[in-house]
Design an enzyme around this catalytic site. Sequence first.
Site, PDB file in Angstrom:
ATOM      1  N   LYS A   2      55.075  40.081  46.316  1.00  0.00           N
ATOM      2  CA  LYS A   2      54.838  40.214  44.888  1.00  0.00           C
ATOM      3  C   LYS A   2      55.524  41.516  44.499  1.00  0.00           C
ATOM      4  CE  LYS A   2      51.195  40.610  41.435  1.00  0.00           C
ATOM      5  NZ  LYS A   2      49.740  40.556  41.192  1.00  0.00           N
ATOM      6  N   ASP A  99      41.989  36.846  36.337  1.00  0.00           N
ATOM      7  CA  ASP A  99      42.957  35.834  35.929  1.00  0.00           C
ATOM      8  C   ASP A  99      42.717  34.514  36.667  1.00  0.00           C
ATOM      9  OD1 ASP A  99      45.096  34.913  34.423  1.00  0.00           O
ATOM     10  OD2 ASP A  99      46.617  35.679  35.806  1.00  0.00           O
TER      11      ASP A  99
END
Length: 123
Positions: A2, A99
């Site tokens: 990431k 999220d």
Amino acid sequence: MKVLAGSFATPSARARFAVEAEALGRLQHPGIAQIFAADVLQSPHGSQPYLAMELLAGTDLARVMGKSGRLTPERTLGILDAIAGALAVAHAASIVHRDIKASNVFLADDGGRERVVLIDFGI
């Protein structure tokens, strides 16, 4: 991997990224993507923070839902149970997944057995 790259690497985004790396690095649970390293890469585009995470084979729940449209009640309950278990571990460590959505629920193929893994906590 990431990577926080380019115009997304604002000072506030970098700070949140560092908090996410530190927080998730403390969590050890098969239902939470394991972080192995966090650092900053110096590239021609500037400094780019990154997380090196476990490599998972499989797909996310959003893609599964998009292909088949519906899951059996048994599979749905199994996935929800796994998500709840992983969230309980994170909450016990005072970490909130900000999220939760189908694209952040990964269905990993663990040698022919499905393992539900929470990714991208969006801290």
